[in-house]
Design a protein around this motif. Sequence first.
Motif, PDB file in Angstrom:
ATOM      1  N   LYS A 117       0.829  -1.207   0.000  1.00  0.00           N
ATOM      2  CA  LYS A 117       0.000   0.000   0.000  1.00  0.00           C
ATOM      3  C   LYS A 117       0.862   1.255   0.000  1.00  0.00           C
ATOM      4  N   TRP A 118       1.930   1.222   0.805  1.00  0.00           N
ATOM      5  CA  TRP A 118       2.822   2.386   0.855  1.00  0.00           C
ATOM      6  C   TRP A 118       3.534   2.604  -0.478  1.00  0.00           C
ATOM      7  N   ARG A 119       3.970   1.511  -1.108  1.00  0.00           N
ATOM      8  CA  ARG A 119       4.661   1.656  -2.399  1.00  0.00           C
ATOM      9  C   ARG A 119       3.718   2.190  -3.469  1.00  0.00           C
ATOM     10  N   VAL A 120       2.483   1.717  -3.476  1.00  0.00           N
ATOM     11  CA  VAL A 120       1.510   2.206  -4.455  1.00  0.00           C
ATOM     12  C   VAL A 120       1.221   3.678  -4.211  1.00  0.00           C
ATOM     13  N   GLN A 121       1.062   4.063  -2.934  1.00  0.00           N
ATOM     14  CA  GLN A 121       0.785   5.461  -2.622  1.00  0.00           C
ATOM     15  C   GLN A 121       1.954   6.354  -3.013  1.00  0.00           C
ATOM     16  N   SER A 122       3.182   5.888  -2.789  1.00  0.00           N
ATOM     17  CA  SER A 122       4.354   6.667  -3.177  1.00  0.00           C
ATOM     18  C   SER A 122       4.409   6.860  -4.687  1.00  0.00           C
ATOM     19  N   GLU A 126       4.251  10.473  -6.672  1.00  0.00           N
ATOM     20  CA  GLU A 126       5.284  10.888  -7.629  1.00  0.00           C
ATOM     21  C   GLU A 126       4.673  11.187  -8.990  1.00  0.00           C
ATOM     22  N   THR A 127       3.751  10.353  -9.419  1.00  0.00           N
ATOM     23  CA  THR A 127       3.100  10.586 -10.707  1.00  0.00           C
ATOM     24  C   THR A 127       2.309  11.881 -10.701  1.00  0.00           C
ATOM     25  N   ARG A 128       1.629  12.158  -9.587  1.00  0.00           N
ATOM     26  CA  ARG A 128       0.850  13.390  -9.491  1.00  0.00           C
ATOM     27  C   ARG A 128       1.764  14.604  -9.513  1.00  0.00           C
TER      28      ARG A 128
END
Length: 398
Positions: A117-122, A126-128
């Motif tokens: 979950k943390w990796r997906v949120q990171s 970054e993409t945003r």
Amino acid sequence: MLNSSSAIPVYVDSCDPVGDNREGSLRSVEAGNMAWRGCFLRWTKGDILISTTRGNRSPLGYQQRCGFRKALKKTEAKKEGVEDVGLKQLVKPLVFTVGFTGCSFGTAAIWQYESLKWRVQSYVDETRAEWLGKLHPQTQDDDQKQNEDDTVYWHRWWNRLSDFQKQAIAILFQVNQWWDNLTQGQRTVSGIIAVNALVFCCWRIPSLQRTMIKYFTSDPASKALCFPMILSTFSHYSLLHMGANMYVLWSFSSSIVSLLGPEQFMAVYMSAGVISTLVSYVSKTATGRLGPSLGASGAIMAVLAAVCTKMPEAKLGIIFLPMLTFSAGNALKAIIAMDTAGLVFGWRIFDHAAHLGGALFGVWYIAYGHKLIWKNREPLVKMWHDLRTKGPGGGGAL
């Protein structure tokens, strides 16, 4: 085969006679006699604790959970109930082993969920940020000015530091570079090695000797049965014992973590330590060869067995004899055969039962346990996900 032996110092409560020689009163003489009688009674009750350690290593350099014998007075042996140890006393350790193993794998599943979950949120953040940067691009002059301002700021900050602070920062920078160059497996076991080193240092503190023997050695004749099953896995009295075990763990860390992942590896390692101790309990109780043990060899044998089972054709060698190589499968068979023979013939050099317990658990987990336990973690993860998303600040679905 390398043998090492060391002894825990003998600690005796000081029992100085109480009295005032200058006054020479009758009351002081009586108090002194009472003190000597109290000292004698504590002596006869076994207040003196003498313990010896014996650390040994197998031919491949895997040190066993070294035999840790306590020479107690017969009166204290009867008091502790050593002679009455039976299999019924192992019910509590068995229940503890099942519960601890389940909690280990459950915690590992939740840990993996949170990491993902943390990796997906990171990645989303970054993409945003990159997308917003494209919508509002800065000019080249603005970027150059910002870089110059940052350089000036950090240059002034560095000049304000003392020489000691600069050296400390340089050392931290080198440590950070060393950490970045480690594999994921080496980073994972670094915490285990640090805990083992801390416990090793605690053995050198005289005031902690009794506590260490009670809680950091596993013995079916002890009053403390459950917590030592975990704590003894991180306990080494001999430097050679700890060094050999940690070297083997470090050597196989990259392979096992690549195979299982850091979360699943920690669950297997912790569970193997408790399971191998339970097997040792059963063996000692059944044979009557009671005595304390300590060391990480049971858990490390599970790691070794798992890697050798998954990659039986891999080539292994002995650090001091690099010209000798053998397959991982043959090495595992030889180790299991040696420990089986030691258990059958009653050899006291190793805690062969703990070795076998750890090795057989590692083989079983790779062959069957992974499918039975880890691949069926989805209901628990789903329940945790529902709790996380419905709770305060839960956020959306993963």
